[in-house]
Structures are given as C-alpha cells and as structure tokens.
Motif scaffolding. Structure first.
Motif, PDB file in Angstrom:
ATOM      1  N   THR A 163      -8.180 -10.427  -3.307  1.00 43.70           N
ATOM      2  CA  THR A 163      -8.794  -9.391  -2.477  1.00 43.70           C
ATOM      3  C   THR A 163      -7.715  -8.691  -1.652  1.00 43.70           C
ATOM      4  O   THR A 163      -6.635  -9.236  -1.420  1.00 43.70           O
ATOM      5  CB  THR A 163      -9.856  -9.985  -1.532  1.00 43.70           C
ATOM      6  OG1 THR A 163      -9.238 -11.016  -0.771  1.00 43.70           O
ATOM      7  CG2 THR A 163     -11.040 -10.522  -2.299  1.00 43.70           C
ATOM      8  N   SER A 164      -8.060  -7.495  -1.202  1.00 43.36           N
ATOM      9  CA  SER A 164      -7.072  -6.696  -0.477  1.00 43.36           C
ATOM     10  C   SER A 164      -7.783  -5.644   0.371  1.00 43.36           C
ATOM     11  O   SER A 164      -8.915  -5.270   0.076  1.00 43.36           O
ATOM     12  CB  SER A 164      -6.159  -6.010  -1.498  1.00 43.36           C
ATOM     13  OG  SER A 164      -5.269  -5.143  -0.853  1.00 43.36           O
ATOM     14  N   GLY A 165      -7.100  -5.176   1.407  1.00 36.24           N
ATOM     15  CA  GLY A 165      -7.628  -4.106   2.246  1.00 36.24           C
ATOM     16  C   GLY A 165      -6.868  -2.816   1.969  1.00 36.24           C
ATOM     17  O   GLY A 165      -5.634  -2.824   1.926  1.00 36.24           O
TER      18      GLY A 165
ATOM     19  N   PHE B 265      -3.072 -12.120   8.498  1.00 37.57           N
ATOM     20  CA  PHE B 265      -4.228 -11.253   8.267  1.00 37.57           C
ATOM     21  C   PHE B 265      -4.480 -10.351   9.478  1.00 37.57           C
ATOM     22  O   PHE B 265      -4.998  -9.247   9.324  1.00 37.57           O
ATOM     23  CB  PHE B 265      -5.449 -12.148   8.023  1.00 37.57           C
ATOM     24  CG  PHE B 265      -6.713 -11.436   7.616  1.00 37.57           C
ATOM     25  CD1 PHE B 265      -6.909 -11.043   6.294  1.00 37.57           C
ATOM     26  CD2 PHE B 265      -7.719 -11.179   8.539  1.00 37.57           C
ATOM     27  CE1 PHE B 265      -8.079 -10.406   5.902  1.00 37.57           C
ATOM     28  CE2 PHE B 265      -8.892 -10.544   8.156  1.00 37.57           C
ATOM     29  CZ  PHE B 265      -9.071 -10.152   6.833  1.00 37.57           C
TER      30      PHE B 265
ATOM     31  N   GLN C  83      -1.275  -7.238   9.927  1.00 36.55           N
ATOM     32  CA  GLN C  83      -2.019  -6.154   9.258  1.00 36.55           C
ATOM     33  C   GLN C  83      -2.643  -5.223  10.306  1.00 36.55           C
ATOM     34  O   GLN C  83      -3.590  -4.495  10.009  1.00 36.55           O
ATOM     35  CB  GLN C  83      -3.100  -6.725   8.332  1.00 36.55           C
ATOM     36  CG  GLN C  83      -2.514  -7.519   7.172  1.00 36.55           C
ATOM     37  CD  GLN C  83      -3.528  -7.982   6.136  1.00 36.55           C
ATOM     38  OE1 GLN C  83      -4.583  -7.386   5.962  1.00 36.55           O
ATOM     39  NE2 GLN C  83      -3.206  -9.063   5.454  1.00 36.55           N
TER      40      GLN C  83
ATOM     41  N   ARG D 102      -4.550  -5.790  12.893  1.00 38.55           N
ATOM     42  CA  ARG D 102      -5.910  -6.061  13.390  1.00 38.55           C
ATOM     43  C   ARG D 102      -5.840  -6.579  14.821  1.00 38.55           C
ATOM     44  O   ARG D 102      -5.036  -7.460  15.129  1.00 38.55           O
ATOM     45  CB  ARG D 102      -6.616  -7.114  12.523  1.00 38.55           C
ATOM     46  CG  ARG D 102      -7.070  -6.610  11.174  1.00 38.55           C
ATOM     47  CD  ARG D 102      -7.977  -7.625  10.478  1.00 38.55           C
ATOM     48  NE  ARG D 102      -8.623  -7.035   9.315  1.00 38.55           N
ATOM     49  CZ  ARG D 102      -8.109  -7.061   8.075  1.00 38.55           C
ATOM     50  NH1 ARG D 102      -6.960  -7.653   7.834  1.00 38.55           N
ATOM     51  NH2 ARG D 102      -8.751  -6.477   7.081  1.00 38.55           N
TER      52      ARG D 102
ATOM     53  N   PHE E 189      -3.020  -3.713   1.757  1.00 38.87           N
ATOM     54  CA  PHE E 189      -2.517  -4.924   2.408  1.00 38.87           C
ATOM     55  C   PHE E 189      -3.052  -6.174   1.722  1.00 38.87           C
ATOM     56  O   PHE E 189      -4.246  -6.225   1.363  1.00 38.87           O
ATOM     57  CB  PHE E 189      -3.156  -5.041   3.787  1.00 38.87           C
ATOM     58  CG  PHE E 189      -2.547  -4.278   4.902  1.00 38.87           C
ATOM     59  CD1 PHE E 189      -1.187  -4.214   5.079  1.00 38.87           C
ATOM     60  CD2 PHE E 189      -3.364  -3.671   5.841  1.00 38.87           C
ATOM     61  CE1 PHE E 189      -0.653  -3.546   6.175  1.00 38.87           C
ATOM     62  CE2 PHE E 189      -2.854  -3.007   6.933  1.00 38.87           C
ATOM     63  CZ  PHE E 189      -1.481  -2.944   7.095  1.00 38.87           C
ATOM     64  N   GLU E 190      -2.220  -7.160   1.593  1.00 42.50           N
ATOM     65  CA  GLU E 190      -2.714  -8.509   1.260  1.00 42.50           C
ATOM     66  C   GLU E 190      -1.636  -9.499   1.654  1.00 42.50           C
ATOM     67  O   GLU E 190      -0.734  -9.150   2.413  1.00 42.50           O
ATOM     68  CB  GLU E 190      -3.220  -8.606  -0.202  1.00 42.50           C
ATOM     69  CG  GLU E 190      -2.270  -8.140  -1.266  1.00 42.50           C
ATOM     70  CD  GLU E 190      -1.089  -9.006  -1.413  1.00 42.50           C
ATOM     71  OE1 GLU E 190      -1.232 -10.055  -2.064  1.00 42.50           O
ATOM     72  OE2 GLU E 190       0.003  -8.655  -0.907  1.00 42.50           O
ATOM     73  N   MET E 191      -1.650 -10.719   1.115  1.00 39.63           N
ATOM     74  CA  MET E 191      -0.730 -11.720   1.658  1.00 39.63           C
ATOM     75  C   MET E 191       0.100 -12.494   0.624  1.00 39.63           C
ATOM     76  O   MET E 191       0.716 -13.485   0.991  1.00 39.63           O
ATOM     77  CB  MET E 191      -1.525 -12.712   2.533  1.00 39.63           C
ATOM     78  CG  MET E 191      -2.118 -12.067   3.781  1.00 39.63           C
ATOM     79  SD  MET E 191      -2.766 -13.253   4.936  1.00 39.63           S
ATOM     80  CE  MET E 191      -4.363 -13.554   4.229  1.00 39.63           C
TER      81      MET E 191
ATOM     82  N   VAL F  53     -11.677  -4.798  -0.699  1.00 40.63           N
ATOM     83  CA  VAL F  53     -12.893  -5.209   0.019  1.00 40.63           C
ATOM     84  C   VAL F  53     -12.975  -4.614   1.431  1.00 40.63           C
ATOM     85  O   VAL F  53     -14.009  -4.752   2.094  1.00 40.63           O
ATOM     86  CB  VAL F  53     -13.018  -6.754   0.081  1.00 40.63           C
ATOM     87  CG1 VAL F  53     -13.197  -7.336  -1.317  1.00 40.63           C
ATOM     88  CG2 VAL F  53     -11.832  -7.387   0.806  1.00 40.63           C
ATOM     89  N   ALA F  54     -11.873  -3.996   1.888  1.00 40.54           N
ATOM     90  CA  ALA F  54     -11.893  -3.376   3.223  1.00 40.54           C
ATOM     91  C   ALA F  54     -11.156  -2.047   3.139  1.00 40.54           C
ATOM     92  O   ALA F  54     -10.320  -1.863   2.259  1.00 40.54           O
ATOM     93  CB  ALA F  54     -11.196  -4.290   4.227  1.00 40.54           C
TER      94      ALA F  54
HETATM   95  N1  URA Z   1      -6.992  -9.567   2.281  1.00 40.20           N
HETATM   96  C1  URA Z   1      -6.108  -9.155   3.201  1.00 40.20           C
HETATM   97  O1  URA Z   1      -5.033  -9.738   3.351  1.00 40.20           O
HETATM   98  N2  URA Z   1      -6.445  -8.091   3.970  1.00 40.20           N
HETATM   99  C2  URA Z   1      -7.609  -7.449   3.872  1.00 40.20           C
HETATM  100  O2  URA Z   1      -7.850  -6.515   4.629  1.00 40.20           O
HETATM  101  C3  URA Z   1      -8.531  -7.903   2.903  1.00 40.20           C
HETATM  102  C4  URA Z   1      -8.199  -8.962   2.109  1.00 40.20           C
END
Ligand code: URA
Length: 290
Positions: free
Chosen positions: A118-120, A200, A204, A206, A238-240, A263-264
């Motif tokens: 998943t990723s934003g 996260f 990112q 947040r 973005f992801e990790m 997903v975001a």
């Molecule tokens: N995974 C992430 O690292 N960031 C997101 O916003 C969604 C999934």
C-alpha cells in the motif's frame, strides 16, 4: 572462504535465521507483502499450498498458481526488514549452506521479486484506488549509508537536489528499478517515482500531536521537479520499503519491482474506504501477470 556462523546464521534444521526457510522453499518468482495477514490473500488464489512457515513477521506460503511454483512472503514494514529479506533470500539461492561459500558467478541465480504493497499518493492527479508501478525509488532512510550502492548520474542529481531542498544532513539515495519487470507487471498502471520514508508519520509529513521539523515537507515533495534529457521527474507517492528493495536488488543482481495500491491521497486528504479491495485487486492483477 567459508562465511562464519555469526554472519550466515542457520537454525538447527538448516533454515536461514529470520525467514526460517530452506533453499527448497524459494521459487524463482517471489511475491512479497507487508502485512502477514495478507499472505493468505495471495495464496488463496493458488491451486495448492505445499508449505506454510512463520517466524516473527515473516510468514511464507509456497504453492502453485496455474501450475507455476510461487513463494509469497510477508516482510512487515520498513527498509530494515527489507535488508533482512533481500540478504536472506539471496543467501538461500546464492550461498551453499554446506560449504558456506558463495556460489560462483556462473552458478548465481537471479530472482524475480515483486513487492505488492500500500502507498499514499502525493500528487492530486493520482487517485485513491489506483495502482502505481515504481520507476525510481528515493530512499530517505539510512540503509544505503551502509552499502556502496552505485547510482547513475540522474539518480545522484535527484537525490542531491532532494537533500538540498529538505536541508538534510545526509544524501538520500535514488534507484531506478528493473525496466523489464516494470513493463511485464506494471502494464496499464500509473508509472511513478516513490519516496521511501523511515516512518509513517513525521517522515511522511503527518501531524497528530508532534510538530514537524519541516512544516512544509509535503508541499516541498509535491513541488519537487528535476529536468533532464529523460524528461521531467516528479515524486508521486510515499511508502516505507521500495527504495531498500531497488537498491539491494541492484547490488545483489535480482530483478525487483514495486507495485503500489494507492490507499491515501495527501493532496486531497482522502483515505480509501475500500482499501482492502484496492490491494486485493492489485494482488489478483499481479498473479495474472506472473
Ligand atoms: N503506506 C504508507 O507508508 N503511507 C501511506 O500514506 C499509505 C500507506
């Protein structure tokens, strides 16, 4: 020279330390997911499952999909786990566990490793619910402070400019993934450049209860552009994990691709109400293409 017991750690049954797998558990194509609970979402599509193994966050199912042997493994989150995953997968195929010697160049096996995660999205034009294949990954994490990764001119320029714009004390790393796998598995998906973050929340941009050192982080990432002969480079999501996969994949000689279920969306502030469906669609699409 034989690799010492403290470096190549094997369990009593001969399996490798963290993954808990034997060389025979490794198929030439490996699908990886972050969430251990997502492994059955992949293997439920298999014709048959021959092996189920778990240690910590590494859950592995080995089986057949339409007659092709596949290994699916969960990794947990973060590039620290990808360091373990890639090194141990490579050891399973490219080190002889009896002699503890690396295999010769002629015997070396190149794996196909497909991350489905998943990723934003960072940019407004990348909708929640879409699927994105990573072309370049930019690592903001520290993994590549410890390996002599060789980057191309474009990769170094992009990484340097991101370092300057964020005033980071270290240079991020930037790696283009396998063109072949991207074309095979990412057909019809949005092609993007993924930021791999060491977290996260703050990394990112947040904010819950903690302020950010760089309050304009998201806007800086959104507005980042690099012009070159290859065209305009922008950051898309973005992801990790992805940059760790791409960098270690390049160094170890494995073909790696990262497929992202968006997903975001950080521009619109949306989160997918159907995030499970978005990832499950991506899993089905991936399996149909392996
Ligand atoms: N995974 C992430 O690292 N960031 C997101 O916003 C969604 C999934």
């Amino acid at each position: 020279m034989a690799i010492p017991d403290s470096e190549l750690i094997l369990n009593k049954d001969g399996s490798i330390y963290h993954l808990n797998l034997l060389p025979d558990h490794i198929s030439d194509t490996i699908i990886t997911v972050g969430d251990p609970d997502r492994v059955p979402s992949v293997s439920q599509h298999f014709d048959s499952i021959e092996t189920v193994i778990q240690k910590r966050e590494f859950v592995t199912h080995v089986g057949y999909y339409r007659g092709k042997r596949l290994t699916v493994i969960s990794t947990g989150m973060g590039t620290d786990n990808i360091d373990i995953l890639l090194n141990e997968l490579d050891a399973l195929v490219n080190i002889d566990f009896v002699t503890r010697e690396p295999r010769s160049l002629e015997e070396r096996i190149n794996l196909r490793i497909i991350r489905v995660g998943t990723s934003g999205a960072l940019q407004a034009d990348i909708p929640v619910g879409s699927h994105l294949v990573t072309e370049h990954a930019v690592g903001l994490d520290s993994l590549m402070q410890f390996y002599p990764l060789v980057e191309t001119g474009l990769e170094v320029e992009v990484a340097r400019e991101i370092q300057q714009s964020l005033q980071l004390d270290y240079r991020p790393y930037c790696v283009r993934g396998s063109d072949l796998l991207r074309e095979q598995l990412g057909a019809g998906m949005i092609a993007g450049n993924t930021l791999t973050c060491p977290g996260f929340y703050g990394p990112q941009g947040r904010v819950l209860r903690l302020d950010l050192r760089l309050p304009t982080l998201i806007q800086q990432f959104q507005q980042f552009r690099h012009q070159s002969a290859e065209g305009e480079f922008r950051l898309t999501n973005f992801e990790m994990e992805t940059a760790g996969y791409y960098a270690l994949g390049r160094m170890l000689g494995h073909e790696v691709v990262s497929l992202n279920a968006i997903v975001a969306n950080r521009a619109s502030g949306e989160f997918a109400t159907n995030s499970e469906a978005v990832i499950n669609d991506l899993i089905a699409k991936t399996l149909a293409r392996v």
